[in-house]
Design an enzyme around this catalytic site. Structure first.
Site, PDB file in Angstrom:
ATOM      1  N   ASP A  73       0.824  -1.208   0.000  1.00  0.00           N
ATOM      2  CA  ASP A  73       0.000   0.000   0.000  1.00  0.00           C
ATOM      3  C   ASP A  73       0.857   1.256   0.000  1.00  0.00           C
ATOM      4  OD1 ASP A  73      -2.364   1.624   0.427  1.00  0.00           O
ATOM      5  OD2 ASP A  73      -3.254  -0.128   1.380  1.00  0.00           O
TER       6      ASP A  73
ATOM      7  N   THR B 280      -6.984   3.700  -2.751  1.00  0.00           N
ATOM      8  CA  THR B 280      -6.767   2.301  -2.377  1.00  0.00           C
ATOM      9  C   THR B 280      -7.764   1.335  -3.006  1.00  0.00           C
ATOM     10  OG1 THR B 280      -5.704   2.906  -0.294  1.00  0.00           O
ATOM     11  CG2 THR B 280      -6.649   0.694  -0.433  1.00  0.00           C
TER      12      THR B 280
ATOM     13  N   ASN C 126     -12.625   5.072  -2.367  1.00  0.00           N
ATOM     14  CA  ASN C 126     -12.866   4.374  -1.107  1.00  0.00           C
ATOM     15  C   ASN C 126     -14.297   4.628  -0.666  1.00  0.00           C
ATOM     16  OD1 ASN C 126     -10.186   3.522  -1.067  1.00  0.00           O
ATOM     17  ND2 ASN C 126      -9.509   5.284   0.140  1.00  0.00           N
TER      18      ASN C 126
ATOM     19  N   LYS D 202      -6.806  -3.936   6.182  1.00  0.00           N
ATOM     20  CA  LYS D 202      -7.957  -3.182   5.678  1.00  0.00           C
ATOM     21  C   LYS D 202      -9.011  -4.124   5.105  1.00  0.00           C
ATOM     22  CE  LYS D 202      -5.281   0.902   4.218  1.00  0.00           C
ATOM     23  NZ  LYS D 202      -4.954   1.774   3.072  1.00  0.00           N
ATOM     24  N   ASP D 203     -10.276  -3.855   5.407  1.00  0.00           N
ATOM     25  CA  ASP D 203     -11.347  -4.680   4.836  1.00  0.00           C
ATOM     26  C   ASP D 203     -11.335  -4.628   3.311  1.00  0.00           C
ATOM     27  OD1 ASP D 203     -12.661  -2.122   4.343  1.00  0.00           O
ATOM     28  OD2 ASP D 203     -13.514  -2.229   6.349  1.00  0.00           O
ATOM     29  N   ARG D 204     -11.279  -3.415   2.749  1.00  0.00           N
ATOM     30  CA  ARG D 204     -11.379  -3.265   1.300  1.00  0.00           C
ATOM     31  C   ARG D 204     -10.210  -3.916   0.564  1.00  0.00           C
ATOM     32  NH1 ARG D 204     -10.488   1.778   3.629  1.00  0.00           N
ATOM     33  NH2 ARG D 204      -8.558   2.895   3.063  1.00  0.00           N
TER      34      ARG D 204
ATOM     35  N   ASP E 111       1.118   2.361   4.021  1.00  0.00           N
ATOM     36  CA  ASP E 111       0.190   3.455   3.713  1.00  0.00           C
ATOM     37  C   ASP E 111      -0.049   4.325   4.937  1.00  0.00           C
ATOM     38  OD1 ASP E 111      -1.835   4.686   1.816  1.00  0.00           O
ATOM     39  OD2 ASP E 111      -3.190   4.061   3.418  1.00  0.00           O
TER      40      ASP E 111
ATOM     41  N   ASP F 178      -1.068  -0.264  -4.947  1.00  0.00           N
ATOM     42  CA  ASP F 178      -2.375   0.281  -5.333  1.00  0.00           C
ATOM     43  C   ASP F 178      -2.278   1.739  -5.755  1.00  0.00           C
ATOM     44  OD1 ASP F 178      -1.671   0.969  -2.750  1.00  0.00           O
ATOM     45  OD2 ASP F 178      -3.678   0.765  -1.920  1.00  0.00           O
ATOM     46  N   HIS F 179      -1.221   2.416  -5.318  1.00  0.00           N
ATOM     47  CA  HIS F 179      -0.970   3.829  -5.656  1.00  0.00           C
ATOM     48  C   HIS F 179       0.348   4.220  -5.023  1.00  0.00           C
ATOM     49  CE1 HIS F 179      -1.998   4.757  -1.506  1.00  0.00           C
ATOM     50  NE2 HIS F 179      -3.113   4.060  -1.662  1.00  0.00           N
TER      51      HIS F 179
END
Length: 542
Positions: free
Chosen positions: A35, A76, A97, A158-160, A300, A347-348
């Site tokens: 992340d 994310t 998000n 993280k859930d996502r 992140d 992711d970024h």
């Protein structure tokens, strides 16, 4: 009789030949998304990495050196979904998000799902699922290709970042719940936690990890890639008087369990749980290829708090490198070296901290979206006679109160035109686009295409704001950094391939985040995800 004999021999030969030449696939695919990892982190700290983590992938694997995100915003949930679908927000629908539903005006979290319940916790943190992702993932396609005999598992704090990569038909997706201080899931996947998860949670590893203060892995004076340890543009933990090392997190953890996320120990916890998942599901030991998705999220959280040039960011990557080495050594023993395929990406990325840039006389500043939004509403009220026509500026997009506009029979086109004109005059704004007119907007490539790729009519605002380079949304005097823009610091990401079917090497031509899923599909000889628009990267294969 003789004819029948030869016919039977021929049939037998065909059948046994087919059995002896099955489709060749690895035992396990491991997709690691670090992340907020900027591409340059691969080389910025390369001389300080060991031989078995990032450098193992660089030396013995294949690096796509110019991999870019081709959508906006670079957040994310969008990144994870794009990696595993090979698609873009315009198609897969994960536009941020969070986003505003244009049909209802309701704010939506990317993985929220009111129809499911938490498993492993009494909190609401488990009311999550992949339902909002409109496209299939490469993990879904692997399940379909093997008639659901492959096992797929997602892991993240993280859930996502656990749910969206694992897809719709995963065997399990697990994430960290701050309230219960353990890994949980939702009823989308199962009714109760597997015993191996209960055993892992019972060890209370978060408490053990956070009991030790966060000090530098090596002597502080060797962190020459970083700025001074205590600078005004870095954040502080609760109770700290300076931003510098050491960070005594044990007391903070008692009141604020999510502090583990903002330390290198969050990555250690994640990779330890990933090892437990490999063992618990016996991934990579069956007759069919399995898939494990891992998001290392602490990079992140640390990046947001301190910014890219901090000693904390340097330290979190040096420690992650050692954790990755331990994890790869585990896979060598558990699955077998050369028997598993790894890809590592991000992711970024992230911008430099505004204060850091200004200290070095490089143009950068905060776009104070709250103040701009208030002034925009005031202007629209004066011109159209109705207050609060703008409801949100999330994802660098303007959302209007569509019901109010319809009820008052206001000139929607006129409101948009006035909004664009107002925003174009604001400091720090480079471009403003009416997305209904994006084809005729004088915005250079690749920015225009990135805007189009990110625009989903039902989940995006009709007005897009693009800021000057090195500007991002925030408040004057803010600390740390963020991401979300089109600029290379946010969109130039690492992409490393290693293991089964991969030859060592390096590619300098430009590829995109959307190319990852179709490349995996080609390696596994399975169908691409159903919204995929990316291309195969043929150079990586042996």
């Amino acid at each position: 009789m003789k004819r029948l004999y030869f016919l039977l021999i021929a049939v037998f030969t065909v059948l046994t030949g087919s059995a002896q030449n099955p489709v060749k696939r690895p035992k396990l695919v491991v997709g690691i998304v670090v992340d907020q990892m900027r591409w340059d982190y691969l080389y910025r700290y390369a001389d300080r990495y060991g031989s078995g983590g990032f450098n193992r992938l660089l030396k013995d694997g294949y690096s796509c050196e110019n991999t870019f995100i081709s959508h906006l915003p670079s957040f994310t949930a969008v990144g994870h979904t794009t990696i595993f679908t090979g698609s873009v927000p315009a198609i897969h629908g994960i536009t941020g998000n969070d986003w505003v539903d244009e049909l209802t005006g309701r704010s939506v979290y990317c993985t929220e799902d009111s129809t499911v319940q938490s498993v492993g916790s009494t909190s609401k943190a488990g009311k999550m699922s992949p339902r909002n992702n409109l496209a299939s993932t490469i993990t879904d396609e692997l399940k379909l290709a093997t008639n659901f005999r492959s096992k797929v598992v997602g892991v993240s704090l993280k859930d996502r970042a656990s749910i969206l990569p694992a897809g719709h038909v995963a065997d399990g997706a697990f994430w960290f719940d701050d309230e219960s201080r353990q890994f949980i899931t939702s009823t989308w996947y199962m009714k109760e936690l597997p015993q191996w998860v209960n055993r892992f949670n019972s060890k209370k590893e978060p408490e053990t990890l956070i009991a030790q203060p966060w000090t530098t892995l090596y002597p502080a004076n060797t962190y020459t890639q970083s700025t001074a340890d205590d600078v005004p543009w870095e954040g502080k933990f609760k109770g700290e008087k300076t931003t510098g090392f050491p960070h005594d997190l044990s007391e903070v953890f008692k009141q604020d369990p999510d502090v583990i996320r903002s330390s290198p120990y969050g990555n250690t916890l994640t990779l330890d749980f990933a090892k437990a998942a490999v063992d618990g599901y016996q991934l990579g030991t069956g007759a069919f290829t399995d898939f494990l998705t891992i998001n290392c999220a602490s990079t992140d959280y640390v990046g947001h708090k301190y910014g890219p040039n901090s000693m904390e960011v340097e330290d979190v990557y040096l420690r992650l490198d050692k954790d990755l080495e331990t994890f790869f050594n585990y896979l060598d023993q558990k699955v077998g070296k050369g028997q598993y395929l790894v890809f590592l990406t991000a992711d970024h990325g992230a911008a430099h901290a505004i204060g850091f840039m200004q200290a070095h006389k490089i143009p950068a500043d905060f776009f104070e979206s709250g103040k701009v939004g208030k002034a925009l509403n005031e202007m629209l009220k004066n011109q159209f006679g109705v207050d609060k026509l703008v409801t949100s500026g999330t994802n660098y997009q303007i959302h209007f109160d569509n019901k109010l506009i319809e009820q008052r029979k206001l000139d929607y086109a006129g409101i948009k035109k006035a909004t664009v004109s107002f925003l174009q005059k604001q400091e720090g704004v480079e471009f403003v686009a009416d997305l209904d007119e994006i084809g005729s907007e004088s915005i250079p490539e690749p920015i225009k295409t990135m805007i189009i790729n990110g625009y989903n009519y039902k989940r995006s605002g009709p007005i897009q704001i693009v800021l000057n380079p090195a500007w991002f949304a925030g408040s004057a005097g803010g600390t740390g950094t963020t991401h979300g823009t089109w600029n290379p610091h946010d969109t130039h990401i690492p992409l490393l391939w290693y293991g089964w079917g991969i030859k060592p090497g390096q590619l300098t031509r430009e590829v995109h985040m959307t190319d990852i899923a179709p490349t995996i599909a080609a390696l596994l000889h399975i169908q691409r995800p159903n919204g995929c628009i990316g291309s195969v990267i043929p150079e990586i294969g042996q």
